[in-house]
Each structure stands twice: as C-alpha cells, then as structure tokens.
Write an enzyme that holds these catalytic residues in place. Structure first.
Site, mmCIF file in Angstrom:
data_model
loop_
_atom_site.group_PDB
_atom_site.id
_atom_site.type_symbol
_atom_site.label_atom_id
_atom_site.label_comp_id
_atom_site.label_asym_id
_atom_site.label_seq_id
_atom_site.Cartn_x
_atom_site.Cartn_y
_atom_site.Cartn_z
ATOM 1 N N LYS A 24 31.864 33.510 58.062
ATOM 2 C CA LYS A 24 33.083 33.722 58.850
ATOM 3 C C LYS A 24 32.892 34.624 60.066
ATOM 4 O O LYS A 24 33.646 34.547 61.024
ATOM 5 C CB LYS A 24 34.184 34.318 57.962
ATOM 6 C CG LYS A 24 34.738 33.319 56.960
ATOM 7 C CD LYS A 24 35.896 33.925 56.185
ATOM 8 C CE LYS A 24 36.423 32.916 55.187
ATOM 9 N NZ LYS A 24 37.652 33.366 54.523
ATOM 10 N N ASN A 56 38.043 31.451 60.217
ATOM 11 C CA ASN A 56 37.939 30.538 59.076
ATOM 12 C C ASN A 56 38.260 29.098 59.459
ATOM 13 O O ASN A 56 38.180 28.205 58.621
ATOM 14 C CB ASN A 56 38.834 30.993 57.905
ATOM 15 C CG ASN A 56 40.265 30.547 58.078
ATOM 16 O OD1 ASN A 56 40.775 30.549 59.195
ATOM 17 N ND2 ASN A 56 40.896 30.163 57.001
ATOM 18 N N ASP A 80 43.603 32.676 57.251
ATOM 19 C CA ASP A 80 43.664 33.370 55.953
ATOM 20 C C ASP A 80 44.879 34.291 55.883
ATOM 21 O O ASP A 80 45.564 34.358 54.869
ATOM 22 C CB ASP A 80 42.386 34.201 55.721
ATOM 23 C CG ASP A 80 41.187 33.322 55.417
ATOM 24 O OD1 ASP A 80 41.374 32.242 54.823
ATOM 25 O OD2 ASP A 80 40.059 33.713 55.764
ATOM 26 N N GLY A 99 37.191 44.334 51.811
ATOM 27 C CA GLY A 99 36.210 43.350 52.279
ATOM 28 C C GLY A 99 36.852 42.356 53.243
ATOM 29 O O GLY A 99 37.850 42.660 53.905
ATOM 30 N N GLY A 100 36.262 41.166 53.303
ATOM 31 C CA GLY A 100 36.705 40.139 54.251
ATOM 32 C C GLY A 100 38.139 39.699 54.003
ATOM 33 O O GLY A 100 38.929 39.556 54.951
ATOM 34 N N ALA A 101 38.484 39.483 52.746
ATOM 35 C CA ALA A 101 39.845 39.024 52.429
ATOM 36 C C ALA A 101 40.849 40.099 52.830
ATOM 37 O O ALA A 101 41.891 39.805 53.425
ATOM 38 C CB ALA A 101 39.961 38.707 50.944
ATOM 39 N N GLY A 137 46.584 33.657 43.727
ATOM 40 C CA GLY A 137 45.674 33.365 44.835
ATOM 41 C C GLY A 137 45.680 31.923 45.306
ATOM 42 O O GLY A 137 45.388 31.653 46.474
HETATM 43 P P1 ATR Z 1 35.598 39.067 50.331
HETATM 44 O O1 ATR Z 1 35.192 38.518 51.651
HETATM 45 O O2 ATR Z 1 35.840 38.017 49.283
HETATM 46 O O3 ATR Z 1 36.727 40.039 50.450
HETATM 47 P P2 ATR Z 1 33.594 41.145 50.260
HETATM 48 O O4 ATR Z 1 33.710 41.256 51.718
HETATM 49 O O5 ATR Z 1 32.273 41.178 49.606
HETATM 50 O O6 ATR Z 1 34.303 39.828 49.757
HETATM 51 O O7 ATR Z 1 34.516 42.302 49.598
HETATM 52 C C1 ATR Z 1 34.727 42.409 48.267
HETATM 53 C C2 ATR Z 1 35.661 43.599 48.032
HETATM 54 O O8 ATR Z 1 35.892 43.720 46.625
HETATM 55 C C3 ATR Z 1 35.090 44.940 48.448
HETATM 56 O O9 ATR Z 1 36.161 45.784 48.842
HETATM 57 C C4 ATR Z 1 34.435 45.442 47.168
HETATM 58 O O10 ATR Z 1 34.311 46.843 47.065
HETATM 59 P P3 ATR Z 1 33.045 47.606 47.718
HETATM 60 O O11 ATR Z 1 33.345 47.732 49.171
HETATM 61 O O12 ATR Z 1 33.002 48.915 47.010
HETATM 62 O O13 ATR Z 1 31.839 46.745 47.429
HETATM 63 C C5 ATR Z 1 35.446 44.982 46.152
HETATM 64 N N1 ATR Z 1 34.851 44.822 44.817
HETATM 65 C C6 ATR Z 1 33.938 43.899 44.440
HETATM 66 N N2 ATR Z 1 33.664 44.029 43.126
HETATM 67 C C7 ATR Z 1 34.413 45.078 42.675
HETATM 68 C C8 ATR Z 1 34.569 45.722 41.408
HETATM 69 N N3 ATR Z 1 33.896 45.299 40.331
HETATM 70 N N4 ATR Z 1 35.442 46.749 41.321
HETATM 71 C C9 ATR Z 1 36.135 47.186 42.392
HETATM 72 N N5 ATR Z 1 36.032 46.625 43.630
HETATM 73 C C10 ATR Z 1 35.187 45.579 43.770
#
Ligand code: ATR
Length: 270
Positions: free
Chosen positions: A68, A89, A104, A129-131, A235
């Site tokens: 993305k 996206n 999104d 994160g991205g979402a 979702g």
């Molecule tokens: P996406 O694009 O799907 O949002 P991403 O950019 O990898 O994916 O972001 C994932 C988000 O979920 C991040 O905020 C991540 O936290 P970190 O920045 O600390 O990595 C969070 N996340 C993923 N697994 C997690 C978990 N087991 N517990 C809490 N937060 C989690």
C-alpha cells in the site's frame, strides 16, 4: 464468463492476495451484467506489476498488504486523502493516467456510522499500524475526539501527533469506561480467533465496539461486546464498504451492496 477485447479488467495485488476482492467484485459485475472481470495476483515485484497493468490497460486495481505504501511511487497521481493517510488501496486508470486513492477510511467510517454517531464522541483506537492510519484519518474528518494506544507507544505517539490527538500504551485499557467508542485496528483475534485485544470485563453496554478483524466474521471481541449489549461493527463491514467504493469507481455504477455482502458471508461461512 466469456471475455472480449472490450472487457475491462481489474485486479487485486498483494502478498499473499486474498480471494475476497475477486469474489465481491466478480459477483457484482455479473449481477449488473457488466463486461468487467476481476483477478487476484500474489505480487512481490510491485513496480513491474504496475507496469504490466498499465501496458495492458487495466481499468484499475486494489492494493493490499504489504504494497500500500510502495505502490505510490509508480503512479502518476496520488489523491490528497491517500497522501494524508500515507497509503493507497485503490488505483484507477483513466485513459492511461494512474491515480491512487484510499477507500479503507471510507469503509471504516461508513461501517461505524451504521452503529453510532461519531462526531463529538470519545474514541479509543487500539493499534497504530496501517489500518489505524486510515481509520484515524476518517475519525479526524468526522470530528471525533480520539486517543491512540499501541503496544509500541512511540508508534502511537507518532500517528497521534499528525492529528493533535492523545496517545499512550495499552495500559489505557483500564480507563475504557471513559470512552464511547472503542476500535480495534490490530490483527489480534484474526490469527488466533480465541484471542481478544480487549478483556470482556472492561467493556460496558453503552459503548460501540468496532473490530477490523473480519475472519471469523464475528471476532471474539465482537461476540463478547454483543453479549454485553454493546453496539458493534464487525470488520467484514469495513471490508465490504471499501470494496463498494472501489466498485463504483471502477464502473461508474451503483454497487449491488447486498449481493457483495452475501458473497462475503457465504465464503466466510463455508
Ligand atoms: P495493519 O496494516 O494490518 O494495521 P501493521 O501495520 O503491521 O498491520 O500494524 C499492526 C498493529 O497491530 C500494530 O499497531 C501492532 O502493534 P506494534 O506497533 O506494537 O507492533 C499491533 N499488534 C499486532 N499484534 C499485536 C498484539 N499481539 N498485541 C497488541 N498489538 C498488536
């Protein structure tokens, strides 16, 4: 379907690619008897994938993880919203000019608005994160008052700074009763459907609970929130409404939302 030289071609590119875009768009094309077809490609080389789709005059394509951000530098234009979010996206090819958009946030906000009003409400966003980037853009546009919390606090802080919002760590969950809307943007509950990012005992019935997790259709968080009596936004609704926006951009026609929703649910319940 039988394709012709006039068939407009669309696709999803991701790594790995999900079958859901293909499914929703193709049933919708078929339902409206449009001469369109939609493919799904697992892509590692984004630059050449974009070149190929440009050369073959694809009508447009959907871009998912992890492309993305990377895709942006291969496009002719990126609209202001996608630039503000920092991710594309959806790409539309208008007479050879490729423009990147982001639907999104539209998917998330449309879905959330079905459950509750947003403006003036206090929102806790879990994840950065991205979402989360697309979701907080939408929240900010809607005039919500939001705080972003994340496992890695620096990431929450960085994102919150863009919007003059508050940020913090996951320990803020103990103050959950201060919020009207709670939004999970992490994949917790997706990889392991027995997990929830928010303990049930912290939720209260006056809250609206949103989850980006769409597999299972009702995550543990959404199931528990329903049991308590919260309003919920699962979702799959965000997924559906971002695809609805794409469909209308690809075709210029109103999307048959119920047909797309049914395809998504039939697939998930298989
Ligand atoms: P996406 O694009 O799907 O949002 P991403 O950019 O990898 O994916 O972001 C994932 C988000 O979920 C991040 O905020 C991540 O936290 P970190 O920045 O600390 O990595 C969070 N996340 C993923 N697994 C997690 C978990 N087991 N517990 C809490 N937060 C989690």
């Amino acid at each position: 379907m039988i394709t012709t030289p006039e068939t407009r071609v669309c696709a999803s590119i991701a790594n790995p690619v999900s079958p859901l875009g293909c499914l929703m768009h193709n049933v919708a094309f078929e339902h409206l008897k449009l001469n369109y077809v939609y493919f799904a490609f697992t892509v590692t080389d984004v630059e050449n994938a974009v070149k190929g789709m440009r050369a073959l005059n694809f009508r447009g394509f959907s871009v998912s993880m992890p492309h993305k951000i990377a895709v942006m530098k291969y496009l002719d234009n990126v609209d202001e919203t996608a630039k503000a979010i920092g991710a594309v996206n959806t790409v539309i090819n208008d007479d050879g000019v490729l423009t990147g958009y982001n639907s999104d946030w539209i998917g998330a906000i449309t879905a959330l608005k079905e459950a509750t009003k947003i403006q003036g409400n206090k929102v806790l966003v879990v994840g950065a994160g991205g979402a989360a980037r697309a979701i907080v853009y939408g929240l900010s546009k809607e005039g919500a008052n939001f705080k972003i919390i994340n496992r890695t606090v620096t990431k929450a802080k960085e994102l919150a700074k863009k919007y003059n919002a508050e940020s913090g760590g996951l320990e803020e969950l103990k103050n959950l009763s201060n919020y009207d809307i709670v939004m999970n943007t992490t994949p917790v509950g997706f990889k392991n459907p027995k997990d929830s990012p928010i303990p049930k005992n912290l939720l209260s019935s006056k809250q609206t609970v949103f989850d980006v997790v769409f597999m299972p259709l009702e995550s543990k968080l959404i199931q528990e929130a329903k049991e308590i009596g919260c309003k919920t936004t699962p979702g799959w609704k965000m997924l559906l409404y971002q695809a609805v926006w794409q469909f209308e951009k690809y075709t210029g026609k109103k999307a048959p939302v119920e047909v797309m929703e049914k395809a998504l649910k039939d697939w998930a319940n298989k």
